[in-house]
Design a protein around this motif. Sequence first.
Motif, short mmCIF file in Angstrom:
data_model
loop_
_atom_site.label_atom_id
_atom_site.label_comp_id
_atom_site.label_asym_id
_atom_site.label_seq_id
_atom_site.Cartn_x
_atom_site.Cartn_y
_atom_site.Cartn_z
N THR A 54 57.34 -12.21 122.83
CA THR A 54 56.98 -11.84 124.19
C THR A 54 57.04 -13.08 125.06
OG1 THR A 54 55.52 -10.07 123.43
CG2 THR A 54 55.17 -10.89 125.67
N GLY A 61 49.33 -16.34 116.69
CA GLY A 61 48.32 -16.20 117.73
C GLY A 61 47.29 -17.31 117.75
N ASN A 87 48.82 -22.10 120.98
CA ASN A 87 49.27 -21.76 122.33
C ASN A 87 49.71 -22.99 123.09
OD1 ASN A 87 46.83 -22.95 122.73
ND2 ASN A 87 45.92 -21.29 123.92
N SER A 113 54.61 -15.72 123.26
CA SER A 113 53.62 -15.26 122.28
C SER A 113 53.64 -16.12 121.03
CB SER A 113 53.88 -13.80 121.91
OG SER A 113 55.19 -13.63 121.38
#
Length: 269
Positions: free
Chosen positions: A56, A239, A242, A248
Amino acid sequence: MIPRRTILSGLAAMTAAGCTPRQPVSTAMTYPIAPPPPDRATMGLDAVIDLSRSVTVADFRAVRRSGILGVIHKATEGGDYLDTAYAGRWPQAEAAGLLWGAYHFGTGQTSGARQAAYFLSVARPGPRTLLALDLEANENNPGNSMRLDQAEEFVQAVAAATGRLPIVYVHPTWANGDPLPNSGLSLGARITPDSPVARCGLWIADYHDSPEVPIGWETTGWRLWQYAGDESVAKPAYGQTNIVQGVSHCDRNLFNGDAGELQSFWGAG
């Protein structure tokens, strides 16, 4: 590449996947992530990521602000599959100031020349588009993996059409024709220095502290090194990182040179 790396990632099960951190890791994190600089920072420029539609993308400008200079995106696979996110993301990435590249995942289903023609028809490369062949085991259908003769035909067809050789993404075990530890699969032939594939720039996939250079590139070395990846929810680091904002998850690559050399390399392959 994403998301086909169970085999390659298994070669580095002790090296955790993820985007390389550039700030202290929270003590609340319970999962390991890729070892940080300075060890890898001294070996190259940590400024290239590769993506596919499984990633994403929220904002390529945020990607650029994270210190990323180049993006290599999947364009095609085999002779009939295209990545539907490729065309729309290209102008977005370039508008954000990012270098753009396209890669083709090779398969055994059709000739290398036909795959090259299909790849170029979808990628529609300009003079500043980096071109790449992803040469690895086809995880979903091992019998449909690209053979060495097909890879040679592919790179020669791309060179004939564009005047440039693509770079070649490959794991050292695969390039040397040895069986992969987890599956026993192999390319079935060794890429030697006199192969047309070995004349291409090497994009090595090796999730260790330093990359192993395959026999075919012993005298030239690597240009890009994919040292870590964070490719799916099955991965423990998914996840958790970042540092590359705006996406993503991502695969991380070092370039063997500085920013100026990266700019020159990108157009020439």
